[in-house]
Scaffold this motif. Structure first.
Motif, PDB file in Angstrom:
ATOM      1  N   ALA A   1      59.381  58.665  66.723  1.00  0.00           N
ATOM      2  CA  ALA A   1      58.055  59.113  67.156  1.00  0.00           C
ATOM      3  C   ALA A   1      58.145  59.918  68.448  1.00  0.00           C
ATOM      4  CB  ALA A   1      57.136  57.907  67.341  1.00  0.00           C
ATOM      5  N   ASP A   2      58.978  59.458  69.384  1.00  0.00           N
ATOM      6  CA  ASP A   2      59.108  60.145  70.669  1.00  0.00           C
ATOM      7  C   ASP A   2      59.796  61.493  70.503  1.00  0.00           C
ATOM      8  OD1 ASP A   2      59.113  60.077  73.732  1.00  0.00           O
ATOM      9  OD2 ASP A   2      61.254  60.318  73.296  1.00  0.00           O
ATOM     10  N   TYR A   3      60.919  61.532  69.757  1.00  0.00           N
ATOM     11  CA  TYR A   3      61.696  62.767  69.653  1.00  0.00           C
ATOM     12  C   TYR A   3      60.937  63.839  68.882  1.00  0.00           C
ATOM     13  CZ  TYR A   3      65.621  65.926  68.958  1.00  0.00           C
ATOM     14  OH  TYR A   3      66.429  67.044  68.970  1.00  0.00           O
ATOM     15  N   TYR A   4      60.280  63.445  67.790  1.00  0.00           N
ATOM     16  CA  TYR A   4      59.617  64.440  66.934  1.00  0.00           C
ATOM     17  C   TYR A   4      58.128  64.596  67.259  1.00  0.00           C
ATOM     18  CZ  TYR A   4      63.942  64.607  64.321  1.00  0.00           C
ATOM     19  OH  TYR A   4      65.265  64.785  63.966  1.00  0.00           O
TER      20      TYR A   4
ATOM     21  N   VAL B   1      46.914  70.694  64.641  1.00  0.00           N
ATOM     22  CA  VAL B   1      48.007  71.201  65.468  1.00  0.00           C
ATOM     23  C   VAL B   1      49.229  70.339  65.198  1.00  0.00           C
ATOM     24  CG1 VAL B   1      48.826  71.682  67.797  1.00  0.00           C
ATOM     25  CG2 VAL B   1      46.404  72.012  67.228  1.00  0.00           C
ATOM     26  N   SER B   2      50.276  70.952  64.668  1.00  0.00           N
ATOM     27  CA  SER B   2      51.506  70.228  64.326  1.00  0.00           C
ATOM     28  C   SER B   2      52.643  70.708  65.213  1.00  0.00           C
ATOM     29  CB  SER B   2      51.881  70.454  62.859  1.00  0.00           C
ATOM     30  OG  SER B   2      50.849  70.043  62.004  1.00  0.00           O
ATOM     31  N   VAL B   3      53.507  69.773  65.567  1.00  0.00           N
ATOM     32  CA  VAL B   3      54.695  70.099  66.366  1.00  0.00           C
ATOM     33  C   VAL B   3      55.924  69.894  65.490  1.00  0.00           C
ATOM     34  CG1 VAL B   3      56.071  69.481  68.389  1.00  0.00           C
ATOM     35  CG2 VAL B   3      53.567  69.442  68.520  1.00  0.00           C
ATOM     36  N   ASP B   4      56.815  70.876  65.483  1.00  0.00           N
ATOM     37  CA  ASP B   4      58.053  70.795  64.704  1.00  0.00           C
ATOM     38  C   ASP B   4      59.227  70.947  65.662  1.00  0.00           C
ATOM     39  OD1 ASP B   4      59.990  70.773  62.793  1.00  0.00           O
ATOM     40  OD2 ASP B   4      59.266  72.503  61.665  1.00  0.00           O
ATOM     41  N   ILE B   5      59.896  69.826  65.946  1.00  0.00           N
ATOM     42  CA  ILE B   5      61.077  69.840  66.813  1.00  0.00           C
ATOM     43  C   ILE B   5      62.298  70.170  65.951  1.00  0.00           C
ATOM     44  CG2 ILE B   5      62.519  68.460  68.356  1.00  0.00           C
ATOM     45  CD1 ILE B   5      59.750  68.987  69.496  1.00  0.00           C
ATOM     46  N   ASP B   6      63.141  71.067  66.450  1.00  0.00           N
ATOM     47  CA  ASP B   6      64.322  71.536  65.703  1.00  0.00           C
ATOM     48  C   ASP B   6      63.913  72.060  64.330  1.00  0.00           C
ATOM     49  OD1 ASP B   6      65.716  70.490  67.868  1.00  0.00           O
ATOM     50  OD2 ASP B   6      66.172  68.600  66.856  1.00  0.00           O
ATOM     51  N   PRO B   7      63.040  73.073  64.272  1.00  0.00           N
ATOM     52  CA  PRO B   7      62.543  73.543  62.963  1.00  0.00           C
ATOM     53  C   PRO B   7      63.636  74.202  62.135  1.00  0.00           C
ATOM     54  CG  PRO B   7      61.869  75.043  64.712  1.00  0.00           C
ATOM     55  CD  PRO B   7      62.497  73.861  65.382  1.00  0.00           C
TER      56      PRO B   7
END
Length: 721
Positions: free
Chosen positions: A85-88, A711-717
């Motif tokens: 949850a924290d990282y992504y 609003v979506s966040v994509d870490i390392d897309p």
């Protein structure tokens, strides 16, 4: 405990506090039923100091209603949920929901009614009854499942039930699975394989975190090598998770597993029936499950005693979830192994650049299998320059490739043609007025599928039959298919080689494990001469008689805005090339391209993987791209185009100004309309020293948007559409 704090599956409400009634035994990780207004909800008991929230007065707390009869989620899994949850940048409740992925498993033991032949003859034998009774010998299942097995209607079988021909049997849904045996059929490994396997076994026996990168060429026997640490885990009664990128690979893997261990493993994927899902979930949570083979979602199951994780084909982008919690199962698998203090093996013939860099830095231990098993040799690779060697008008296969196909057919050998484009043609237009068929829900063209007589959107699933006339000008017999898909290539092969038996292998045709198993059985029985397939056939399949691979369009993956295009193209083409010559006969690969001097094509032609990776590494280093920098994306969407645009502008207007972070956008996404929602994107490129997640949370935390805005966040897309 007399009070607890719960994670509930509503991110907007956050954590909630409840009172524990006298005599109720709860602990951290317990799954409970609690009241919320007039409703009853499921929650997970969490450590109060790890969840933000104001402390509610004791007198205002409502009591828990029930503790569900499943084992509490272990501390290691709770820490993984928090890390993910924290990282992504995902809600804790959304990640926790993936753990409780079988609603039926939350309740206690249960039974169901199945049916089997009783030995009684029916009063009147009809042809359908005769077929059913013959098909159902030694079978026991539900009426619906038996009807599918016998290819008859439910009504036929219910008639047999009424006459006592089929008798009911009450069975325990949670009945145990057959046990795998560590030493059922021990293979003879090569010296190199044995050395690598011994390292894995030592790590399993040491019971400590040890990340490995198993880097072996196609056909080197990576699966047999990592089966040895699986056996070591079985000997000590510890559980094993093997992640596969595609459901179509599962059946072939299950057979190899059964040959080695004498029983099939537990399977976990989206196509499981609810009863199968329940049975598997409870066996995993209770510790009875030995080995689980599954898609990425299997990573979050509540294993009771995990001893080893294997990620096969670890470079595959299908391990990255692109909706909901946008996690990468490859990376989360490493973190789960770290929390569980166990080994994790990332196996691939074409590892991701990030994995190679982790090995280079000493974080992963890289073990290599540089040659094929059993004396098989790697195929020879030839480049066909389509600027010079042009296919015949209206066709897509160059003369050299056509001649090679004919030669293989004469020899009784198999061929594979690879084109990563489903359907017959990517675009259909009117030759009279130029009208193009576009999806009403997405900014994408409809793809013609002639096998199923439909025009389909591969993004939202919209389908429509091809119309007899142009919808714009009304002209008849004027629709033209533009460009090739696999179905069109299959048609071309059928014209060139009318005697060849051609099979199309895509996610449309192999969309269930049963269909995939049937395809593998036909190919192994040499009932197929030419396979025409998409990326589905680039990995995992082993057909000894397949000696020719043709890449129809190697340039396809280099088009568009994919920031990993060169790496992905190299992986796909190298993997599909690796299907050739895996048996005793030598293999040959033809790669059709219009850009023969492109670095990725040159590397493939020379068979020089290291040179390609070195060049790609330096290019990434210079651009500050992963693994030397960080990427993240912010995707804004709404059904109202202006609302989406204004929200994106508001985000862009409040962007932080930081020396180690570059923010691009907002701009309309390449796929600006998806499933009826207008989309804008911002791309963040940061140095590795930047705390990207904290920056994004701080940036977006104080902004408010309209109710229709997501609003979506994509870490390392991995997807940039």
């Amino acid at each position: 405990m007399n009070r607890v704090r719960l994670i509930i599956f509503n991110a907007a409400l956050g954590a909630l506090d409840y009172k524990v009634p006298n005599g109720m035994n709860v602990e951290h990780g317990s799954v409970v039923v609690a009241p919320l207004g007039p409703r009853q909800i499921i929650g997970i008991v969490w450590e109060e100091d790890r969840l933000p929230g104001d402390t509610v007065a004791e007198s205002k707390l409502r009591p828990l209603l029930e503790v569900l009869p499943i084992p509490p989620l272990r501390k290691e899994l709770r820490r993984l949920i928090e890390w993910t949850a924290d990282y992504y940048c995902a809600p804790l409740s959304s990640v926790a929901r993936m753990v409780l992925s079988s609603g039926g498993a939350m309740r206690g033991p249960s039974t169901m009614t199945e049916y089997r032949l009783s030995g009684t003859e029916p009063e009147r034998m009809t042809p359908q009854r005769a077929v059913a009774m013959d098909a159902l010998k030694n079978e026991q299942a539900t009426i619906r499942e038996l009807a599918e097995l016998a290819s008859v209607s439910d009504a036929v079988l219910r008639g047999l039930v009424n006459q006592g021909v089929l008798e009911p049997v009450e069975v325990n849904i949670d009945r145990p699975y057959p046990k795998a045996k560590a030493d059922f059929d021990q293979p003879k490994l090569s010296e190199n394989q044995q050395e690598v396997a011994d390292r894995f076994v030592e790590a399993v026996e040491a019971r400590t975190f040890a990340p490995f990168l198993l880097d072996g060429v196609t056909g080197s026997g990576k699966t047999e090598t990592y089966f040895e640490p699986v056996a070591a885990a079985l000997r000590t009664n510890r559980q094993v998770l093997v992640l596969l990128p595609e459901i179509a690979l599962t059946e072939a893997f299950l057979r190899r597993f059964e040959d080695r261990f004498g029983a099939v493993p537990i399977v976990w994927h989206s196509s499981l029936k609810s009863t199968e899902r329940r049975r598997a979930w409870r066996a995993i949570a209770g510790g009875e499950a030995q080995v689980v083979v599954g898609a990425r979602s299997a990573l979050f199951l509540p294993y009771a005693n995990l001893g080893l994780i294997v990620v096969d084909e670890a470079h595959e982008i299908s391990f990255k979830q692109d909706e909901g919690v946008r996690y990468n199962a490859r990376d989360v698998a490493v973190m789960r192994a770290r929390f569980e203090k166990i080994p994790v093996i990332l196996a691939s013939a074409t590892p991701a650049l990030e994995s190679l860099q982790m090995a280079e830095s000493g974080i992963y231990k890289r073990l290599e299998l540089p040659s094929r098993f059993g004396g098989a040799t790697l195929p020879t690779i030839s480049i066909i320059d389509l600027n010079e060697s042009k296919p015949e008008r209206g066709r897509w296969l160059a003369p050299e490739l056509v001649e090679a196909l004919k030669l293989r057919l004469e020899k009784g050998e198999q061929s594979l043609l690879f084109l990563n484009r489903r359907g017959y043609a990517p675009l259909t237009l009117c030759r009279n007025c130029g009208y193009r068929f576009q999806c009403p829900n997405c900014s994408a063209w409809l793809v013609e599928h002639r096998f199923s007589q439909r025009l389909a959107c591969h993004h939202c699933g919209h389908e429509t039959p091809p119309p007899p006339t142009c919808p714009d000008c009304g002209e008849t017999d004027c629709l033209v298919a533009c460009g090739p898909g696999v179905e069109r290539i299959a048609d071309e092969v059928a014209e060139i080689l009318p005697e060849a038996r051609v099979s199309v292998a895509t996610s449309d045709t192999l969309n269930t494990p049963e269909k995939a198993a049937a395809f593998v059985a036909e190919a192994e029985a040499k009932a197929i001469d030419v396979i025409v397939g998409t990326q589905l056939v680039t990995k995992g399949f082993h057909f000894p008689e397949l000696t020719l691979v043709g890449v129809v369009d190697a340039d396809l993956g280099l088009e568009g805005g994919d920031l990993r295009a060169a790496e992905r193209t190299y992986q796909q083409v190298a993997q599909v090339a690796g299907r050739a010559g895996r048996g005793s006969k030598p293999g040959e690969v033809f790669i059709q391209t219009r850009h023969k001097d492109a670095p990725v094509i040159s590397a493939l032609a020379a068979g020089d993987r290291d040179a390609f990776y070195d060049a790609e590494t330096e290019a990434r280093r210079g651009a500050g791209a992963p693994p030397f920098g960080r990427w993240a994306a912010i995707i804004v969407s709404s059904e109202d185009e202006n609302e989406a645009k204004e929200a994106a502008r508001a985000i862009g207007g409040t962007r932080p100004n930081l020396p180690d972070v570059m923010i691009l956008g907002p701009a309309p996404a390449p796929l600006s309309l998806l499933r009826g929602r207008y989309r804008y994107r911002l791309l963040i490129n940061a140095r590795r020293s930047a705390q990207v997640q904290d920056i994004i949370r701080s940036w977006l935390g104080d902004l408010n948007f309209g109710r229709g805005v997501r609003v979506s966040v994509d870490i390392d897309p991995y997807s940039f559409v």
